[in-house]
Design a protein around this motif. Structure first.
Motif, PDB file in Angstrom:
ATOM      1  N   LYS A 115      24.672 -39.837 102.703  1.00 42.64           N
ATOM      2  CA  LYS A 115      23.849 -38.640 102.479  1.00 42.64           C
ATOM      3  C   LYS A 115      24.576 -37.683 101.568  1.00 42.64           C
ATOM      4  CE  LYS A 115      23.900 -34.586 105.409  1.00 42.64           C
ATOM      5  NZ  LYS A 115      24.031 -34.194 106.816  1.00 42.64           N
ATOM      6  N   LEU A 116      25.867 -37.490 101.866  1.00 42.53           N
ATOM      7  CA  LEU A 116      26.643 -36.539 101.065  1.00 42.53           C
ATOM      8  C   LEU A 116      26.657 -36.982  99.613  1.00 42.53           C
ATOM      9  CD1 LEU A 116      29.942 -34.882 101.961  1.00 42.53           C
ATOM     10  CD2 LEU A 116      29.803 -36.157  99.848  1.00 42.53           C
TER      11      LEU A 116
ATOM     12  N   VAL B  41      27.292 -34.919 111.383  1.00 41.91           N
ATOM     13  CA  VAL B  41      26.096 -35.405 110.684  1.00 41.91           C
ATOM     14  C   VAL B  41      25.047 -34.325 110.540  1.00 41.91           C
ATOM     15  CG1 VAL B  41      26.364 -37.816 111.277  1.00 41.91           C
ATOM     16  CG2 VAL B  41      25.184 -36.290 112.863  1.00 41.91           C
ATOM     17  N   VAL B  42      25.067 -33.320 111.387  1.00 46.38           N
ATOM     18  CA  VAL B  42      24.007 -32.305 111.279  1.00 46.38           C
ATOM     19  C   VAL B  42      24.458 -31.112 110.466  1.00 46.38           C
ATOM     20  CG1 VAL B  42      22.970 -32.994 113.455  1.00 46.38           C
ATOM     21  CG2 VAL B  42      24.736 -31.232 113.424  1.00 46.38           C
ATOM     22  N   GLN B  43      25.605 -31.194 109.804  1.00 44.55           N
ATOM     23  CA  GLN B  43      26.076 -30.069 108.990  1.00 44.55           C
ATOM     24  C   GLN B  43      25.405 -30.086 107.623  1.00 44.55           C
ATOM     25  OE1 GLN B  43      27.817 -27.736 110.295  1.00 44.55           O
ATOM     26  NE2 GLN B  43      28.019 -28.891 112.201  1.00 44.55           N
ATOM     27  N   HIS B  44      25.210 -28.902 107.100  1.00 44.96           N
ATOM     28  CA  HIS B  44      24.614 -28.804 105.772  1.00 44.96           C
ATOM     29  C   HIS B  44      25.586 -28.255 104.754  1.00 44.96           C
ATOM     30  CE1 HIS B  44      20.403 -29.750 106.823  1.00 44.96           C
ATOM     31  NE2 HIS B  44      20.885 -29.490 108.012  1.00 44.96           N
ATOM     32  N   ASP B  45      26.759 -27.823 105.244  1.00 47.52           N
ATOM     33  CA  ASP B  45      27.741 -27.273 104.314  1.00 47.52           C
ATOM     34  C   ASP B  45      28.804 -28.320 104.055  1.00 47.52           C
ATOM     35  OD1 ASP B  45      29.034 -24.430 103.258  1.00 47.52           O
ATOM     36  OD2 ASP B  45      30.481 -25.973 103.849  1.00 47.52           O
TER      37      ASP B  45
ATOM     38  N   TYR C 216      24.558 -38.938  98.055  1.00 50.69           N
ATOM     39  CA  TYR C 216      23.251 -38.893  97.394  1.00 50.69           C
ATOM     40  C   TYR C 216      22.877 -37.462  97.075  1.00 50.69           C
ATOM     41  CZ  TYR C 216      18.807 -40.419  95.804  1.00 50.69           C
ATOM     42  OH  TYR C 216      17.749 -40.681  94.990  1.00 50.69           O
ATOM     43  N   GLY C 217      23.086 -36.591  98.066  1.00 49.64           N
ATOM     44  CA  GLY C 217      22.660 -35.197  97.920  1.00 49.64           C
ATOM     45  C   GLY C 217      23.184 -34.547  96.665  1.00 49.64           C
ATOM     46  N   PRO C 218      24.374 -34.103  96.676  1.00 51.11           N
ATOM     47  CA  PRO C 218      24.850 -33.297  95.546  1.00 51.11           C
ATOM     48  C   PRO C 218      24.961 -34.082  94.259  1.00 51.11           C
ATOM     49  CG  PRO C 218      26.235 -33.041  97.479  1.00 51.11           C
ATOM     50  CD  PRO C 218      25.339 -34.206  97.740  1.00 51.11           C
ATOM     51  N   PHE C 219      25.388 -35.349  94.338  1.00 50.41           N
ATOM     52  CA  PHE C 219      25.772 -36.023  93.094  1.00 50.41           C
ATOM     53  C   PHE C 219      24.628 -36.796  92.481  1.00 50.41           C
ATOM     54  CE2 PHE C 219      29.774 -35.286  95.244  1.00 50.41           C
ATOM     55  CZ  PHE C 219      30.461 -34.666  94.237  1.00 50.41           C
ATOM     56  N   MET C 220      23.999 -37.708  93.252  1.00 54.42           N
ATOM     57  CA  MET C 220      22.834 -38.403  92.685  1.00 54.42           C
ATOM     58  C   MET C 220      21.624 -37.487  92.805  1.00 54.42           C
ATOM     59  SD  MET C 220      23.452 -42.071  94.425  1.00 54.42           S
ATOM     60  CE  MET C 220      24.989 -42.521  95.115  1.00 54.42           C
ATOM     61  N   GLY C 221      20.530 -38.003  93.274  1.00 54.55           N
ATOM     62  CA  GLY C 221      19.365 -37.143  93.398  1.00 54.55           C
ATOM     63  C   GLY C 221      19.064 -36.481  92.068  1.00 54.55           C
ATOM     64  N   GLU C 222      18.080 -35.569  92.046  1.00 51.05           N
ATOM     65  CA  GLU C 222      17.775 -34.917  90.782  1.00 51.05           C
ATOM     66  C   GLU C 222      18.257 -33.485  90.782  1.00 51.05           C
ATOM     67  OE1 GLU C 222      13.547 -36.029  90.218  1.00 51.05           O
ATOM     68  OE2 GLU C 222      14.539 -37.682  91.270  1.00 51.05           O
TER      69      GLU C 222
ATOM     70  N   ASP D  13      26.503 -25.798  99.729  1.00 48.56           N
ATOM     71  CA  ASP D  13      25.383 -26.143 100.596  1.00 48.56           C
ATOM     72  C   ASP D  13      24.713 -27.404 100.068  1.00 48.56           C
ATOM     73  OD1 ASP D  13      23.054 -26.446 101.942  1.00 48.56           O
ATOM     74  OD2 ASP D  13      22.664 -24.288 102.131  1.00 48.56           O
ATOM     75  N   VAL D  14      24.751 -28.442 100.885  1.00 46.52           N
ATOM     76  CA  VAL D  14      24.250 -29.745 100.435  1.00 46.52           C
ATOM     77  C   VAL D  14      22.809 -29.636  99.947  1.00 46.52           C
ATOM     78  CG1 VAL D  14      23.801 -32.100 101.142  1.00 46.52           C
ATOM     79  CG2 VAL D  14      25.773 -30.901 102.050  1.00 46.52           C
ATOM     80  N   ASP D  15      22.019 -28.830 100.670  1.00 46.54           N
ATOM     81  CA  ASP D  15      20.591 -28.778 100.333  1.00 46.54           C
ATOM     82  C   ASP D  15      20.347 -28.143  98.980  1.00 46.54           C
ATOM     83  OD1 ASP D  15      20.460 -29.812 102.745  1.00 46.54           O
ATOM     84  OD2 ASP D  15      19.677 -28.047 103.780  1.00 46.54           O
ATOM     85  N   LYS D  16      21.294 -27.320  98.528  1.00 48.69           N
ATOM     86  CA  LYS D  16      21.052 -26.604  97.269  1.00 48.69           C
ATOM     87  C   LYS D  16      21.563 -27.381  96.077  1.00 48.69           C
ATOM     88  CE  LYS D  16      21.285 -22.027  99.341  1.00 48.69           C
ATOM     89  NZ  LYS D  16      22.203 -20.898  99.590  1.00 48.69           N
ATOM     90  N   LEU D  17      22.326 -28.422  96.336  1.00 52.13           N
ATOM     91  CA  LEU D  17      22.981 -29.129  95.236  1.00 52.13           C
ATOM     92  C   LEU D  17      22.233 -30.415  94.922  1.00 52.13           C
ATOM     93  CD1 LEU D  17      26.607 -28.620  96.483  1.00 52.13           C
ATOM     94  CD2 LEU D  17      25.575 -27.582  94.461  1.00 52.13           C
TER      95      LEU D  17
END
Ligand code: NA
Ligand code: NA
Lengths: 111, 116, 151, 490, 161, 623, 84
Positions: F423-424, F287-291, F426-432, F351-355
């Protein structure tokens, strides 16, 4: 074995013995050389001569003669080489020696 | 028996010299001493009291020769091992010369770039 | 002065021939008297060593250059090997394939004579080489001693 | 046919001298002479392959008077190994040695070394064993120093001193044996010893031989010379030293003397296994810490010889078989590895693993072979190393040496780790900038390497075709040394 | 000429060593002597050929007993000094002159001196012999020369010079 | 049909791939795909054939019999099908993934040979053959991972090979011990009762090998680095699918056929403990991974826990669940990795945060990922739900407090799984979608489009399987899994009629739903938190990034508050958990000491020799 | 005959004493030289005893070697190496 042979060997051994005593007793290297070279050379030569007398004229005695000639050549030369070497290396004469012309001259040369 | 003991003393002496002395030349000398102790040992093995040399002379019968002559083998062995020792010595000398050229020392305990 | 005093030199001049002959004699008759190639070779080498001592390296090397020393070395070994191999002419490796002449003569031993000569040559050459190496070594050691004295 | 046995020694020996004589006048002749000698030797070995055991008396003097050569399964195994490996190494050496001066000297020493090994392997005479042992050793001392760099000289001198000591000890032991039995002919000696010898003396002789041959085969604690000496030599010689010398002069002589002449005793077995175990562990741990490719390999030689020693010391049919098998395999893959290291050094100019990388792309053949060798030394199936290690491990378990068995397995895992490192840093990863220009090694070098690589695969998979004839026959001889007395003496 | 002489000498020595006149031995000797001559004839001293001159040979033969007589005398002299309780010696190194020219002659002189009573040649530079004298009688060079050198010089001049 | 076809075919195809010249475009790909599909076809045909065994005598060094024994039983048939399937999909996917990229000439051959080795394993009827295949697959995995870019790849490969090598050595030990103790290593002949220490040691050694291949704690640590730096298709192919199949196959083999483990015995408890630990630890790290790839790899680990747990229960439904979960996991995890690969190929980062907002541009990938995520989180009606449900059922039937603990752990695990996958998703696929300046250079350039069809087809197929095996679970269970258990206790299996029991509102169903709710709660809690911070910022993209960070952060705080686990989690991120590093450190100390001893002084070495000689003579002459 | 040998050995021991006692290197050198010559005599006596000429060979060899050895040592005394 004939008496000559025995006598020759005995005399030879006597000289050898004398030479070795000299080697022990004499004070410095040069005197020791004096004693040992002379005596031991002659002593050995006499022993070899005894061979010649004993065997007469055969391969052994001829080799003995060769050996005599050999020693006559080498022993004094060796003595000369040693004394010269040790003198040049600066090993001193006996303190009660009278004179040392050799040192004087060689020193003059070196100067 | 005593002679064998002295012989082993010689051997140990060589070994000691080889291990304890740092100077390269002394090590070589120690090595040589060891080798010669062994050769001497072999000679002693071959020696028979009052034996005659192992050369068959015209005036001697085979039988007497065999039972009188000292064992010829050890001399041969020693001769061989001396030759070998000579070879080793020559090599050692050659190498230690070059070692001195490279390391500028004869102290074997300072010649230790290879370790670990 | 190159070499030693003229007395030693002269004596060496007188002896060298004898030494040479003696060494070869020992080598040739190795199968009848003790010694043989090894002892003889050492004798010969000693002759050259004496030359080196008395006259300096140049003289002895003039007689036998180090190139030819090494050649002799190999030649000796090679001869020995060849004799061993020629044993096959007698059916076996190393067999004595030359028939033996009059007993206790020079040729009484077949190949052993040749082997002795081969060994003699080899030992002579290599001992001489070792001596030269050792003298160079000696120079190094003394050089070291001086350097140690200095510091 | 049997008449030709001496040629195993005679031809390399003679070629050595001929080479020195001719090369002074004809340039570039040395490689051809050497190649001729080695090929002839291989041909001879193949001719003799499977020949019934027999003895050959030099100059037709009947033993025990004369010197004899003996061809038996054990000699056969070693003779084959020597001839095959030396052929591959010679092929490699021809281009590799171009970078050195005084090549003719090199080749002569090389041939002397081969002749010495063949002599050791074939001789039936105890003192002769020593002589050939010394010939081979002296040649190897000289070859280690061949590059005359500081480290090489240092290594050679240490090797020389330690090796000299061991030779002296061996000579002493032989002299004692001679004193005890009054003969030097091995078979004769064995027979005499069967009749009995003072217990203390026998064990003292055992101790001496253990030290002497133990040092030649780099058993801990007599191993210290090896990691210096083997890397310092030119690569082909490193291959010969690690692949052949330590085996012919060390393990083989040990087997011959202990099992066939002296007759093995339990405590000696235990000691052999202990030394072997120590060598395995210490060798591999030191290897793991290395970054110099060749030095790493050298330490692995120590640990791999440990395997062999353990297998032999176990002295069960399976154990000895495993030991001999591993002897064979190690000869192949270790010389291969050293040749590869040489090839890398030849092309990249360094053997520091940290300065290498990605070579498999630039040097597919050499790199691939190196990878195969690395896998087979780490005991990965189906390569040859796996089989011999497997057999040794099984033998240990069978004999209820569970701890030692576990240690063996562990060591082979450590070997794996260490060779993963090697591959990681040399074969895979990025190719450093300064190595962009490198090309595959010359064809002869590749040829030598590939021959061995093929053997790495073949020896494992094709065991049923050669195993019984070559390995198991040797094993049987070791198990029934009595046979030796039948065929080695009239 | 000289080479032939050397060859003969060598052959003689060879025969003496082998002590046989059988053909193979002689042939071997011939070859060996030849080799020896080729190798060493430039070293063998030239003065020896002069021995062939009968007069020199005569003096040489005369010289031997004289020399040996001196040697024996010297030995008894040394023996006396060695075994004498308080070692009657007054050693020292003296310089004496010789008129001999050839090196061979000087060599023989030096060796003879060494082997004769109480004297030991240490070195010979030009015409000066430096002699260690075990019992110096006088410091006067003339007398010394007289005592040490003359008795041999006379013969050696006739033999070699 | 000769069962060796399954070994010859891929081997030959691989060889063909190797020798075929590079000039011909797509030649290798074509061969690989054809071979795989042929393999698949044959395996379907074999599925209907009767069992058979085959013995190829080779050579024997008593007591070892190195002849090759093979057998074609139901379990192997079932596995062969999926081996073929995954190879086919991987080959297809690779065709697209490596389009206009350089890949080693050896890639496709190695993939095919991996298939060859794997079928060797499943067809083996003696542990020696199994071992050969086992090590062969490990070896190929090493080379395949090493084909990735840069030093990192070769490091990862090394670590993988080291760890799997170690466990292979364990297997080797066990295999070698078999003929010595039980006289044979033929699988069909071995029925060992776990009552002697030998039996237990052998079992444990094999167990280690199995779980290491499958990637359970504590032998998991090779997977994340491999997943991060290895070529992605390889990861989807081996650690995600094939290694799971093989590892769990061996586990099932030893627990069901070779050894008979009494239910509730300490061994079975041990197995379950390992399973439970794997679930919880891996998911906590996940859960704490960002990649993306690391995250997936940790989930790949934690899912193994369920399989081990299920098999550990020892009762039919649990075991069946475990095996079924193995199958499902292979399906959805490779699908997830495929989609991750697609994302990476199009955006250049994982990287989840960048996508963000990729859903619009890569709909198919997104859908595939969605399906897979839901089924890994055990959401009905996808296949993950069914297998988890069966495992829970098995645990429930255990009827003892410890089983309940495991149950709780499993539930908590699946809750966290759901959360992290939400989270996964929402992050890369949904979100803006990011503006390019706020994102890293490579991330999400303008004009992202869907990946090549060759990459989509595998994802689609796998997603369909996810749904299919969820809705019509009885088909795979009765066709594939049931008969395997039939070997041992078929009667028991039929007593619980899975077909009808499927929608029973049993306690397991409730528990699952409950778990899902917890997960959702976790997620939405964290979302609300970030909303509150959202007012501070202006601009959606920051909003996205921040939310993701805060989500992870919240979990971190939340978990850190839980004392022990928190500390443990920190450690595990530092890699202390990694036995590879640990043993490495200890080893190096010893090495250092040894290197000190070899000080390069000749006298020292001489002293060793002399002392050695002294000791030897002492031992020999005095003792 | 035995007496002769014993006497020779006695002499030899005197020389050995000098070799051991020194005090200076030349002293040892002399002693070694003399020892060589004594050994020649010893060989002569042996060949007298056995009537074989091989001992004479040994004697000649010995005389030769001891001369060369002494020369070498003498040269070394001067602090020069053998080959200059
Ligand atoms: Na190793
Ligand atoms: Na190993």
């Amino acid at each position: 074995m004939s008496s000559t042979v025995v006598i020759l060997i005995s005399v030879g051994l006597f000289f050898n013995f004398a030479g070795c005593i000299g080697l022990i007793r004499f004070p410095d290297i040069y005197n020791r050389l004096q004693a040992s070279t002379k005596c031991v050379t002659l002593g050995t030569i006499l022993i070899l001569a005894a061979l010649v007398f004993h065997f007469g004229w055969n391969s052994i005695s001829i080799k003995a003669i060769l050996c005599i000639a050999f020693i006559l050549m080498t022993a004094p030369t060796a003595a000369h080489a040693i004394s010269r070497g040790s003198h040049r290396a600066g090993f001193p004469l006996w303190d009660r020696s009278i004179t040392d012309k050799y040192r004087d001259d060689t020193r003059q040369k070196s100067i | 028996m005593l002679i064998y003991f002295l012989n082993s003393i010689l051997f140990v002496l060589g070994l000691y010299c080889l291990i304890a002395k740092k100077h390269l030349v002394k090590k070589i000398i120690g090595m040589v001493i060891m080798e010669y102790a062994i050769n001497l040992f072999i000679v002693l093995l071959g020696y028979k009291g009052g034996g005659i040399p192992p050369i068959l002379l015209p005036e001697m019968s085979k039988a007497t020769f065999v039972q009188q002559s000292v064992d010829p083998l050890p001399q041969a062995l020693v001769l061989t091992s001396i030759v070998i020792g000579l070879g080793v010595l020559a090599l050692m000398v050659a190498i230690s010369l070059r070692l001195y050229e490279k390391y500028k020392t004869f102290d074997m305990s300072e010649i230790r770039r290879l370790r670990g | 002065m190159q070499g030693m005093s003229f007395i030693v030199k002269t004596v060496t001049r007188l002896l060298i021939g004898v030494i040479f002959l003696f060494g070869i004699y020992i080598t040739f008759y190795g199968h009848l008297t003790p010694g043989g190639g090894f002892a003889g070779g050492i004798m010969l080498a000693c002759g050259f060593i004496l030359l080196t001592l008395a006259f300096g390296k140049e003289t002895s090397l003039g007689k036998l250059s180090d190139f030819w020393a090494s050649m002799l070395d190999n030649l000796g070994a090679f001869t020995f090997w060849l004799v061993a191999l020629l044993g096959y002419t007698g059916g076996y490796f190393f067999i004595n394939f030359i028939e033996k002449k009059n007993p206790f003569g020079l040729l009484s031993s077949g190949t052993i004579l040749i082997n002795n000569i081969a060994i003699g040559v080899k030992v002579f050459a290599s001992v001489f080489a070792v001596f030269l190496a050792l003298t160079i070594f000696g120079r190094f050691v003394s050089g070291l001693a001086e350097s140690e004295e200095e510091d | 046919m049997e008449n030709w046995l001496p040629l195993f020694v005679a031809v390399p020996l003679g070629m050595a001298f001929i080479n020195l004589l001719l090369s002074k006048f004809i340039k570039r002749i040395s490689p051809f002479l050497v190649l001729a000698a080695v090929v002839f030797q291989l041909w001879l070995a193949l001719r003799f392959l499977g020949h019934a055991a027999f003895y050959y008396s030099m100059g037709n003097w009947t033993p025990p008077l004369g010197i004899t050569l003996v061809w038996d399964p054990l000699s056969q195994l070693l003779a084959l190994i020597v001839s095959v490996i030396s052929l591959a190494v010679t092929l490699f050496a021809i281009p590799y040695m171009q970078q050195y001066t005084a090549q003719s000297k090199f080749y002569s020493l090389y041939l002397l070394m081969i002749a010495g090994m063949n002599g050791v392997v074939l001789t039936g005479d105890m003192f002769n064993l020593f002589v050939f042992l010394e010939i081979a050793s002296i040649a190897s001392y000289a070859l280690v120093a061949f590059g005359v760099e500081a480290e090489e000289l240092e290594a050679s001198f240490k090797y020389l001193v330690l090796g000299g000591v061991s030779s002296t000890i061996i000579l002493l032991a032989i002299a004692l044996l001679y004193a005890a039995t009054g003969t030097l002919n091995m078979a004769d000696m064995a027979a005499a010893l069967r009749h009995g010898i003072s217990h203390g003396l026998l064990f003292f002789i055992f101790a001496l031989f253990l030290m002497g041959f133990g040092l030649k085969s780099a058993m801990v604690p007599f191993h210290a010379w090896l990691p210096d000496a083997h890397p310092s030599a030119p690569a082909p010689i490193s291959a010969m030293l690690s692949g052949l010398i330590i085996k012919a002069l060390g393990i083989y002589a040990l087997i011959r003397v202990f099992f066939i002449i002296l007759g093995i005793v339990p405590i000696v077995k235990t000691i052999m296994m202990t030394l072997g175990g120590l060598s395995m562990v210490i060798g591999v741990f030191l290897a793991v810490g290395q970054w110099d490719f060749k030095r790493l390999l050298a330490y692995h030689s120590i640990s791999q010889m440990g395997y062999v020693m353990v297998g032999i010391g176990l002295a069960t049919p399976l154990g000895i078989l495993g030991g001999l098998f591993h002897l064979l395999n190690h000869a192949v893959f270790k010389s291969l590895l050293f040749l590869c290291s040489g090839a890398f050094e030849y092309t990249t100019g360094t053997r520091q693993l940290k300065q290498l990388g990605g070579l498999i792309r630039k040097m597919p053949w050499t790199g691939g072979s190196c990878s195969i060798a690395a896998l087979s030394i780490s005991g990965v199936p189906p390569f040859n190393g796996f089989w011999s290690k497997l057999i040794i491990i099984v033998a240990l378990f069978q004999a209820k040496f569970y701890f030692l068995g576990a240690v063996t397995v562990f060591v082979s895992f450590m070997t794996l780790i260490s060779f993963i490192k090697v591959q990681k840093y040399s074969l895979f990863g990025n190719l450093p900038e300064r190595l962009q220009g490198i090309k595959e090694a010359p064809v002869f070098m590749v040829a030598g390497v590939v021959i061995l690589a093929v053997m790495c695969v073949g020896l494992g998979v094709l065991y049923p075709f050669y195993g019984p004839a070559i390995l198991e026959s040797a094993r049987n001889l070791i198990l029934e040394p009595g046979q030796y007395l039948q065929f080695a003496m009239p | 000429m000289k080479k032939i002489f050397d060859f003969i000498i060598m052959l003689l020595i060879w025969v003496a060593l082998t002590w046989s006149l059988s053909l193979p031995d002689l042939i071997a000797g011939g070859l060996v002597s030849l080799l020896g001559v080729l190798l060493f004839s430039n070293l063998l001293p030239p003065e020896f050929t002069r021995i062939l001159d009968p007069r020199r040979l005569f003096w040489a033969i005369i010289y031997l007993p004289v020399f040996f007589w001196q040697v024996i005398k010297s030995n008894f002299d040394v023996a006396y000094r060695v075994f004498h309780p308080e070692m009657p010696i007054r050693p020292g190194i003296v310089r004496v002159k010789t008129s001999l020219q050839s090196e061979v002659a000087k060599t023989f002189l030096a060796n003879s001196i060494t082997l004769t009573p109480g004297t030991l040649t240490i070195d010979c530079i030009e015409n000066n012999l430096y002699v260690h004298w075990i019992n110096i009688i006088s410091e006067d060079p003339e007398i010394e020369t007289e005592l040490i050198v003359k008795k041999f010089e006379w013969f050696l001049k006739r033999i070699f010079d | 049909m000769n069962l060796l076809t399954f070994i010859y075919l891929p081997a030959a195809a691989g060889l063909l791939c190797l020798i075929i010249p590079r000039k011909i475009k797509y030649a290798q790909e074509a061969i690989a795909i054809l071979a795989a599909s042929l393999f698949l076809f044959l395996s379907f045909r074999a599925f209907s054939l009767p069992d058979e065994t085959l013995r190829i005598p080779w050579f024997s060094i008593p007591p070892l019999d190195f002849s090759l024994d093979f057998r074609l039983v139901h379990f192997s048939k079932f596995l062969l099908i999926f081996l073929g399937l995954f190879t086919l999909l991987t080959a297809l996917y690779s065709t697209g993934y490596f389009r206009k990229k350089s890949i080693s000439q050896l890639y496709f051959p190695f993939v095919l040979w991996t298939l060859c080795g794997a079928s060797g394993i499943v067809l083996a009827n003696n542990f020696f053959v199994l071992l050969l295949g086992w090590e062969f697959v490990t070896l190929l995995l090493f080379f395949l991972i090493a084909m990735g870019q840069g030093k990192a790849a070769s490091m990862a490969a090394g670590k993988t090979f080291a760890m799997l090598g170690f466990t292979d050595v364990a297997l080797l030990l066990a295999v070698v011990a078999l003929p010595l103790i039980y006289g044979s290593w033929k699988i069909s002949e071995l029925h060992i009762v776990l009552n002697t220490p030998f039996a237990i040691v052998i079992f444990l050694l094999m167990f280690i090998a199995a779980i290491a291949k499958a990637g359970a704690i504590p032998f998991h640590s090779w997977i994340p680095p491999a997943a991060q730096s290895g070529p992605l298709p390889v990861i989807a192919f081996l650690p995600a699918s094939l290694d799971k199949l093989l590892g769990i196959y061996l586990l099932a083999l030893i627990t069901l056929n070779v050894f008979s483990i009494p239910i509730g015995s300490s061994i079975s408890i041990l197995i379950m403990v390992i399973g439970a630990l794997t679930i919880i630890v891996a998911v906590l790290i996940a859960v704490v991974q960002h990649d993306l790839k690391r995250l997936l790899s940790y989930h790949a680990i934690s899912q193994v826990g369920y399989m081990v747990l299920g098999i550990g229960t020892g009762n039919p439904i649990g075991i069946a669940g475990g095996l079924f979960h193995m199958l499902n996991h292979a399906i959805y995890k490779s699908s997830l990795f495929f989609s991750a690969g697609a994302v990476e190929r199009q955006t250049g980062t994982t990287d989840v945060d960048k996508l963000g907002g990729l859903g619009k541009y890569m709909p198919v990938t997104f859908l595939a990922c969605l399906v897979a995520s839901l089924s890994i989180s055990g959401v009905p009606p996808f296949n993950g739900f069914v297998s988890k449900w069966m495992i829970y059922q098995g645990l429930v039937e255990g009827r003892s407090w410890i089983y309940m603990v495991f149950l709780a752990v499993a539930m908590f695990g699946s809750a966290l799984t759901l959360a992290s996958f939400l989270k996964l998703l929402y992050g890369p696929f949904m979100g803006e979608r990011f503006r390019s300046e706020s994102a890293s250079k490579s991330a999400a350039p303008r004009g992202i489009k869907e990946v090549h069809w060759t990459m989509l087809v595998p994802m689609v197929i796998l997603s369909l399987l996810c749904i299919g095996f969820g809705l019509f679970a009885q088909y795979p269970i009765n066709q594939y899994i049931g008969p395997i258990l039939d070997i041992k206790f078929g009667s028991v299996l039929h007593s619980i009629n899975i077909g009808t029991a499927f929608w029973n509102p049993t306690i397991a169903t409730i528990l699952l739903i409950f778990g899902l709710i917890i997960g959702a709660v976790f997620y939405f809690l964290s979302r609300r938190r970030t909303r509150s911070t959202e007012t501070i910022f202006i601009g959606g993209e920051k909003f996205v990034v921040d939310r993701e960070r805060s989500l992870a952060g919240n979990f971190y705080e939340f978990l850190e508050r839980m004392g022990v686990i928190g500390g443990f989690l920190k450690e595990s991120n530092k890699g202390i958990l990694d036995i590879y590093n640990l043993s490495g450190d200890f080893g190096l100390i010893f090495v250092g000491v040894l290197k000190k001893l070899h000080d390069g002084v000749l006298s020292t070495y001489l002293a060793w020799c002399v002392i050695g000689l002294g000791v030897l003579s002492f031992v020999l002459m005095v003792l | 005959m035995v007496v002769f040998v014993i006497l020779l050995l006695l002499c030899a021991f005197f020389c050995l004493y000098r070799v051991g006692a020194g005090p200076t290197p030349p002293d040892r050198t002399v002693a070694i030289d003399i020892l060589g010559i004594l050994m020649v005599g010893f060989c002569a006596i042996l060949s007298l005893y056995t009537g074989k000429d091989l001992y004479m060979n040994v004697a000649i060899a010995w005389a030769l070697l001891s001369f060369i050895g002494t020369t070498a040592l003498a040269k070394y005394l001067e602090g020069r190496t053998f080959d200059e």
